[in-house]
Design an enzyme around this catalytic site. Structure first.
Site, PDB file in Angstrom:
ATOM      1  N   ASP A  36     -10.580  26.818  14.494  1.00  0.00           N
ATOM      2  CA  ASP A  36      -9.189  26.691  14.931  1.00  0.00           C
ATOM      3  C   ASP A  36      -9.157  26.938  16.442  1.00  0.00           C
ATOM      4  OD1 ASP A  36      -8.947  26.646  12.196  1.00  0.00           O
ATOM      5  OD2 ASP A  36      -7.348  28.138  12.091  1.00  0.00           O
TER       6      ASP A  36
ATOM      7  N   LYS B 225      -2.369  22.978  13.844  1.00  0.00           N
ATOM      8  CA  LYS B 225      -1.970  24.319  13.414  1.00  0.00           C
ATOM      9  C   LYS B 225      -0.820  24.789  14.295  1.00  0.00           C
ATOM     10  CE  LYS B 225      -3.929  29.028  13.139  1.00  0.00           C
ATOM     11  NZ  LYS B 225      -5.189  29.802  13.212  1.00  0.00           N
TER      12      LYS B 225
ATOM     13  N   LYS C 146      -1.575  23.150   9.269  1.00  0.00           N
ATOM     14  CA  LYS C 146      -1.745  24.555   8.939  1.00  0.00           C
ATOM     15  C   LYS C 146      -0.631  25.344   9.603  1.00  0.00           C
ATOM     16  CE  LYS C 146      -4.796  28.581   9.466  1.00  0.00           C
ATOM     17  NZ  LYS C 146      -6.111  29.085   9.925  1.00  0.00           N
TER      18      LYS C 146
END
Length: 223
Positions: free
Chosen positions: A91, A155, A184
């Site tokens: 991430d 995300k 996400k």
């Protein structure tokens, strides 16, 4: 609409004071609850992989976290190191300074270079755009830019900004990203209802440190 709640959760521990004992506990909980993954700092990847050996739980780590300031070459080095340690997914915080400055060429250069080692290794990259501190137009610009690249997920947040995931941001992302790009949601997800609201809005993964409380509320809700 029904969801595989536990299978969407990335059980997260990214605080500055994280200890190995806490990571061990995180991994044990993730195995017991069949969470999708644990999300941890890179220094703990090797031990987490050992703890999770024999389970289906993935190991996610973070890049240029939480501010996104690192130059591209250092982000690439950080990615390569995390992959060498055994991370399954990464991430990465984008260069938010470049975004706020309208420097989209720099963002393009960044993602082009950061994707290379991830895909060479056959792993997964999520880009963190910190939606809570973006204008709607900036979030739309992110969707437009990253739609041109083979990212796996966008995300919402690091959880370190003043505002985390919102239903509105997830809906905007889902409406403006190709369906091959998952979403996400993370940052401030502390209840079962918040988790369900975000999944209903279009998220398919949830990053949260309140995973055990959410699962407790889930079971109470079904009782």
């Amino acid at each position: 609409m029904s969801f595989n709640l536990s299978g969407s959760i990335e059980h997260t521990l990214l605080k500055q004071t994280t200890t190995m004992a806490e990571v061990d506990k995180l991994c044990l909980e993730a195995s017991m609850e069949n969470f999708y993954a644990v999300c941890i700092p890179a220094k703990f990847i090797v031990n987490a992989k050992k703890m999770l050996d024999g389970s289906n739980v993935k190991v996610v780590s973070v890049i240029s976290f939480p501010l996104g300031f690192q130059p591209v070459d250092l982000k690439v080095q950080e990615i390569e190191e995390a992959l060498n340690r055994g991370a399954d997914e990464l991430d990465m915080v984008i260069d938010l300074s470049a975004l706020k400055s309208g420097d989209y060429k720099r963002l393009e250069y960044e993602i082009e270079n950061c994707l290379k080692p991830v895909y060479s290794a056959g792993k997964v990259l999520k880009v963190i755009v910190e939606s809570g501190i973006l204008t709607k137009n900036e979030l739309l610009e992110c969707c437009a830019l990253y739609s041109n690249y083979d990212i796996d997920f966008m995300k919402t947040s690091t959880g370190f900004a003043s505002k985390g995931a919102t239903v509105e941001a997830v809906r905007i992302m889902r409406a403006n990203l190709p369906y091959r790009v998952g979403i996400k949601a993370s940052g401030g997800i502390r209840s079962y209802q918040a988790a369900i609201d975000l999944l209903e809005a279009g998220a398919v993964r949830l990053g949260t440190s309140a995973s055990m409380q959410i699962m407790k509320e889930s079971r109470e809700n079904k009782a």
